[in-house]
Write a protein that holds these residues in place. Structure first.
Motif, PDB file in Angstrom:
ATOM      1  N   GLN A  67       0.826  -1.206   0.000  1.00 42.27           N
ATOM      2  CA  GLN A  67       0.000   0.000   0.000  1.00 42.27           C
ATOM      3  C   GLN A  67       0.861   1.257   0.000  1.00 42.27           C
ATOM      4  O   GLN A  67       0.608   2.195  -0.767  1.00 42.27           O
ATOM      5  N   THR A  77       1.149   4.100  -3.227  1.00 44.01           N
ATOM      6  CA  THR A  77       0.816   5.519  -3.044  1.00 44.01           C
ATOM      7  C   THR A  77       2.057   6.406  -3.159  1.00 44.01           C
ATOM      8  O   THR A  77       1.971   7.522  -3.695  1.00 44.01           O
ATOM      9  N   SER A 115       2.639   9.325  -5.879  1.00 40.16           N
ATOM     10  CA  SER A 115       2.945  10.694  -5.432  1.00 40.16           C
ATOM     11  C   SER A 115       4.197  11.222  -6.103  1.00 40.16           C
ATOM     12  O   SER A 115       4.234  12.382  -6.547  1.00 40.16           O
ATOM     13  N   THR A 170      -6.825   3.860  -5.960  1.00 41.30           N
ATOM     14  CA  THR A 170      -7.647   3.640  -4.769  1.00 41.30           C
ATOM     15  C   THR A 170      -8.064   2.180  -4.655  1.00 41.30           C
ATOM     16  O   THR A 170      -7.987   1.578  -3.567  1.00 41.30           O
ATOM     17  N   VAL A 214      -5.032  -0.130  -3.655  1.00 39.19           N
ATOM     18  CA  VAL A 214      -4.714  -0.010  -2.228  1.00 39.19           C
ATOM     19  C   VAL A 214      -5.816  -0.659  -1.388  1.00 39.19           C
ATOM     20  O   VAL A 214      -5.537  -1.344  -0.390  1.00 39.19           O
TER      21      VAL A 214
END
Length: 272
Positions: A197, A201, A205, A247, A250
């Motif tokens: 996870q 992310t 980013s 989304t 994750v």
């Protein structure tokens, strides 16, 4: 909810394997109409199910190709996190003494380092690539698993079977590999899921900030292109799909982790 997460995660794994082959167009090729004009920011249609982006490239094709990057970074970084955290936790918890002090102070120092700025600096100093992104993530996210595995190892090393193995002449390496490692693997696996996870992310980013690998197409880079072109509000078909895919990926890992945690933790099973 765990079966739903497992189905979603399996879908992402299959998408990572077969996604590029399923892409209807070349994700880097500009699509043109009958008169040779680029199809810029066209909404979803029968030809382009998710429309096109600012330069006329097919969004669906980019989405399918980007799945491989997200899954690859997530699972490779998680594997490195598990290996580093497990080794440090086992050594600190089993040997104790100055080894424990040095390794735990190193872990405390890792907790102080902010995540995104550290990864940005590492990637900026090295050549931007998926390898540098994965290594930067692995160098930071092992800290929580190391502490938990250390505590578990300190409890296990006082068990009678560990003392019996030591009295029988087993070496430290044999005790760690044969007796301690199998007992801490469930915890390591749980933190591996957390690492997936965090890696997904973090990579998104970094790509959104422009520090990702410029030679690969990822979901974060799709969002970065949309933001740079000023299409984040008007072209919803360009922004929503990659954000939704991040989304869901994750979320799928989280649901699988919760289901696995219910299996390995008897207290959670009794509450359920």
């Amino acid at each position: 909810m765990a079966p739903i997460g497992a189905v979603l995660l399996l879908g992402f794994l299959l998408l990572a394997i077969f996604g590029p082959a399923l892409a209807p167009y070349d994700p880097r090729e500009v699509q043109v109409n009958e008169v040779g004009i680029a199809k810029r920011l066209e909404p979803p249609s029968a030809q382009h199910w998710l429309g096109t982006e600012a330069t006329g490239r097919d969004v669906l094709s980019q989405l399918l190709v980007g799945a491989r990057v997200a899954v690859l970074v997530g699972f490779v970084a998680a594997l490195l996190v598990v290996v580093i955290g497990t080794l440090i936790g086992l050594c600190a918890g089993y040997f104790g003494g100055w080894i424990d002090v040095v390794l735990m102070r190193l872990t405390d120092a890792a907790f102080v380092v902010p995540t995104i700025p550290f990864v940005v600096v590492v990637v900026a100093v090295s050549r931007p690539s998926l390898t540098s992104v994965v290594l930067a993530i692995a160098l930071l996210f092992w800290r929580s698993s190391a502490r938990v595995i250390r505590a578990q190892t300190m409890a296990l090393r006082e068990r009678p079977y560990i003392k019996a193995a030591r009295a029988a002449g087993s070496s430290d390496v044999r005790i760690i590999v044969r007796h301690l490692l199998p007992n801490v693997l469930p915890l390591a696996t749980l933190y591996g899921a957390v690492g997936v996870q965090a890696a997904v992310t973090t990579e998104a980013s970094l790509s959104f900030l422009g520090f990702g690998d410029p030679s690969v197409l990822s979901w974060g880079r799709m969002l970065q292109y949309a933001f740079a072109s000023g299409a984040t509000r008007g072209a919803w078909w360009w922004v929503v799909p990659p954000g939704l895919m991040i989304t869901l990926l994750v979320l799928s890992v989280y649901l699988v982790r919760r289901g696995y945690e219910d299996v390995v933790n008897p207290r959670l099973r009794s509450r359920a």
